[in-house]
Design a protein around this motif. Structure first.
Motif, PDB file in Angstrom:
ATOM      1  N   THR A 184      36.326  11.089-111.202  1.00 44.05           N
ATOM      2  CA  THR A 184      36.705  12.493-110.992  1.00 44.05           C
ATOM      3  C   THR A 184      37.084  13.234-112.266  1.00 44.05           C
ATOM      4  OG1 THR A 184      38.992  11.874-110.490  1.00 44.05           O
ATOM      5  CG2 THR A 184      37.479  12.065-108.630  1.00 44.05           C
ATOM      6  N   SER A 185      37.535  12.539-113.285  1.00 48.62           N
ATOM      7  CA  SER A 185      37.940  13.190-114.527  1.00 48.62           C
ATOM      8  C   SER A 185      36.708  13.658-115.293  1.00 48.62           C
ATOM      9  CB  SER A 185      38.740  12.219-115.395  1.00 48.62           C
ATOM     10  OG  SER A 185      38.865  12.724-116.701  1.00 48.62           O
ATOM     11  N   LYS A 186      36.710  14.916-115.684  1.00 46.57           N
ATOM     12  CA  LYS A 186      35.600  15.482-116.453  1.00 46.57           C
ATOM     13  C   LYS A 186      35.453  14.750-117.792  1.00 46.57           C
ATOM     14  CE  LYS A 186      32.950  19.269-116.217  1.00 46.57           C
ATOM     15  NZ  LYS A 186      31.712  19.119-115.502  1.00 46.57           N
ATOM     16  N   ASN A 187      36.570  14.339-118.378  1.00 51.22           N
ATOM     17  CA  ASN A 187      36.528  13.643-119.665  1.00 51.22           C
ATOM     18  C   ASN A 187      35.854  12.276-119.569  1.00 51.22           C
ATOM     19  OD1 ASN A 187      37.831  15.678-121.140  1.00 51.22           O
ATOM     20  ND2 ASN A 187      39.833  14.917-120.532  1.00 51.22           N
ATOM     21  N   CYS A 188      35.912  11.641-118.415  1.00 53.74           N
ATOM     22  CA  CYS A 188      35.306  10.317-118.252  1.00 53.74           C
ATOM     23  C   CYS A 188      33.889  10.390-117.690  1.00 53.74           C
ATOM     24  CB  CYS A 188      36.161   9.449-117.337  1.00 53.74           C
ATOM     25  SG  CYS A 188      37.771   9.020-118.016  1.00 53.74           S
ATOM     26  N   SER A 189      33.682  11.253-116.705  1.00 53.13           N
ATOM     27  CA  SER A 189      32.368  11.308-116.077  1.00 53.13           C
ATOM     28  C   SER A 189      31.318  11.991-116.926  1.00 53.13           C
ATOM     29  CB  SER A 189      32.469  11.990-114.706  1.00 53.13           C
ATOM     30  OG  SER A 189      32.926  13.323-114.849  1.00 53.13           O
ATOM     31  N   ASP A 190      31.744  12.790-117.913  1.00 53.29           N
ATOM     32  CA  ASP A 190      30.802  13.507-118.773  1.00 53.29           C
ATOM     33  C   ASP A 190      30.655  12.900-120.162  1.00 53.29           C
ATOM     34  OD1 ASP A 190      30.161  15.273-116.811  1.00 53.29           O
ATOM     35  OD2 ASP A 190      31.360  16.933-117.587  1.00 53.29           O
ATOM     36  N   LEU A 191      30.995  11.636-120.339  1.00 47.07           N
ATOM     37  CA  LEU A 191      30.809  11.009-121.645  1.00 47.07           C
ATOM     38  C   LEU A 191      29.321  10.957-121.966  1.00 47.07           C
ATOM     39  CD1 LEU A 191      33.269   7.976-121.711  1.00 47.07           C
ATOM     40  CD2 LEU A 191      33.298   9.960-123.193  1.00 47.07           C
ATOM     41  N   LYS A 192      28.956  11.521-123.091  1.00 42.64           N
ATOM     42  CA  LYS A 192      27.563  11.575-123.511  1.00 42.64           C
ATOM     43  C   LYS A 192      27.377  10.766-124.791  1.00 42.64           C
ATOM     44  CE  LYS A 192      26.225  14.956-120.639  1.00 42.64           C
ATOM     45  NZ  LYS A 192      26.439  14.480-119.327  1.00 42.64           N
ATOM     46  N   ALA A 193      26.290  10.018-124.810  1.00 39.92           N
ATOM     47  CA  ALA A 193      25.964   9.236-126.001  1.00 39.92           C
ATOM     48  C   ALA A 193      25.471  10.169-127.105  1.00 39.92           C
ATOM     49  CB  ALA A 193      24.894   8.199-125.668  1.00 39.92           C
TER      50      ALA A 193
ATOM     51  N   LEU B 215      31.844   3.464-114.620  1.00 38.25           N
ATOM     52  CA  LEU B 215      31.667   3.933-115.999  1.00 38.25           C
ATOM     53  C   LEU B 215      30.181   4.083-116.306  1.00 38.25           C
ATOM     54  CD1 LEU B 215      34.225   1.914-118.126  1.00 38.25           C
ATOM     55  CD2 LEU B 215      34.137   4.376-117.829  1.00 38.25           C
ATOM     56  N   GLU B 216      29.791   5.246-116.734  1.00 33.14           N
ATOM     57  CA  GLU B 216      28.393   5.495-117.075  1.00 33.14           C
ATOM     58  C   GLU B 216      28.234   5.440-118.590  1.00 33.14           C
ATOM     59  OE1 GLU B 216      27.221   9.105-115.166  1.00 33.14           O
ATOM     60  OE2 GLU B 216      27.709   8.329-113.191  1.00 33.14           O
ATOM     61  N   ILE B 217      28.432   4.259-119.125  1.00 33.14           N
ATOM     62  CA  ILE B 217      28.371   4.046-120.570  1.00 33.14           C
ATOM     63  C   ILE B 217      27.303   3.002-120.857  1.00 33.14           C
ATOM     64  CG2 ILE B 217      29.616   3.125-122.564  1.00 33.14           C
ATOM     65  CD1 ILE B 217      32.142   4.318-121.454  1.00 33.14           C
ATOM     66  N   ASP B 218      26.413   3.338-121.779  1.00 36.31           N
ATOM     67  CA  ASP B 218      25.406   2.389-122.249  1.00 36.31           C
ATOM     68  C   ASP B 218      26.031   1.602-123.397  1.00 36.31           C
ATOM     69  OD1 ASP B 218      23.269   0.998-123.313  1.00 36.31           O
ATOM     70  OD2 ASP B 218      21.889   2.690-123.198  1.00 36.31           O
ATOM     71  N   ASP B 219      26.142   0.307-123.235  1.00 34.75           N
ATOM     72  CA  ASP B 219      26.815  -0.528-124.227  1.00 34.75           C
ATOM     73  C   ASP B 219      26.138  -0.515-125.594  1.00 34.75           C
ATOM     74  OD1 ASP B 219      28.711  -1.194-122.365  1.00 34.75           O
ATOM     75  OD2 ASP B 219      27.901  -3.184-121.934  1.00 34.75           O
ATOM     76  N   ASN B 220      24.881  -0.170-125.659  1.00 32.79           N
ATOM     77  CA  ASN B 220      24.145  -0.204-126.924  1.00 32.79           C
ATOM     78  C   ASN B 220      24.091   1.140-127.639  1.00 32.79           C
ATOM     79  OD1 ASN B 220      23.478  -2.974-126.694  1.00 32.79           O
ATOM     80  ND2 ASN B 220      21.948  -2.429-125.183  1.00 32.79           N
ATOM     81  N   LYS B 221      24.591   2.203-127.025  1.00 30.59           N
ATOM     82  CA  LYS B 221      24.589   3.514-127.660  1.00 30.59           C
ATOM     83  C   LYS B 221      25.966   3.776-128.262  1.00 30.59           C
ATOM     84  CE  LYS B 221      20.894   5.454-124.971  1.00 30.59           C
ATOM     85  NZ  LYS B 221      20.433   6.560-124.173  1.00 30.59           N
ATOM     86  N   TYR B 222      26.087   4.906-128.947  1.00 34.35           N
ATOM     87  CA  TYR B 222      27.336   5.259-129.610  1.00 34.35           C
ATOM     88  C   TYR B 222      27.911   6.525-128.999  1.00 34.35           C
ATOM     89  CZ  TYR B 222      26.454   1.708-133.074  1.00 34.35           C
ATOM     90  OH  TYR B 222      26.260   0.511-133.689  1.00 34.35           O
ATOM     91  N   TYR B 223      29.245   6.572-128.917  1.00 35.22           N
ATOM     92  CA  TYR B 223      29.971   7.689-128.315  1.00 35.22           C
ATOM     93  C   TYR B 223      31.034   8.166-129.289  1.00 35.22           C
ATOM     94  CZ  TYR B 223      27.722   6.110-124.062  1.00 35.22           C
ATOM     95  OH  TYR B 223      26.778   5.764-123.126  1.00 35.22           O
ATOM     96  N   LYS B 224      31.348   9.453-129.229  1.00 34.36           N
ATOM     97  CA  LYS B 224      32.382  10.002-130.110  1.00 34.36           C
ATOM     98  C   LYS B 224      33.730   9.406-129.732  1.00 34.36           C
ATOM     99  CE  LYS B 224      30.261  14.291-131.359  1.00 34.36           C
ATOM    100  NZ  LYS B 224      29.751  15.476-130.745  1.00 34.36           N
TER     101      LYS B 224
END
Length: 124
Positions: free
Chosen positions: A110-119, A74-83
């Protein structure tokens, strides 16, 4: 009167900042740590259902390993916000693709919805 105007302008400028709106939950966004938690919860359910039906003897070990890999990918920064809507799409993919076709850790990569999550970015 000038004090009220000054406080009103400062409040308006602060409110317009995306980070303030995100933290208040007004912008439809969630914190990265909550997004990570929702995706991992979906991965756990998919793993339990999949490995519990295919390999009950090793289900616990395989589920633990796959949850570790899911968290790692998961490429998610815990301190940022996501839609919230983008996170919901990823959760849906993990629940369906992760259960029926791939395991959740491979789905996250592999899922575009998961790998392209942008803060969310700041407005000001």
């Amino acid at each position: 009167m000038r004090k009220i105007l000054f406080v009103g302008i400062i409040s308006l400028l602060s409110f317009a900042n995306c980070l303030v709106a995100d933290s208040l939950g007004i912008s439809g966004s969630i914190k990265g740590s909550e997004a990570r938690s929702q995706i991992k919860e979906a991965a756990l359910m998919s793993d339990i259902l999949y490995y519990g039906s295919t390999d009950p003897a090793n289900a616990g070990a395989l589920t633990t390993l796959d949850l570790f890999m899911t968290d790692l990918f998961l490429e998610i920064d815990d301190n940022k916000y996501y839609k919230q809507s983008d996170v919901d799409k990823c959760v849906k993919d993990v629940q369906t693709i992760g259960l029926l076709i791939l395991d959740p850790s491979k789905t996250v990569t592999t899922s575009k919805n998961c790998s392209d999550l942008k803060a969310n970015g700041a407005i000001i």
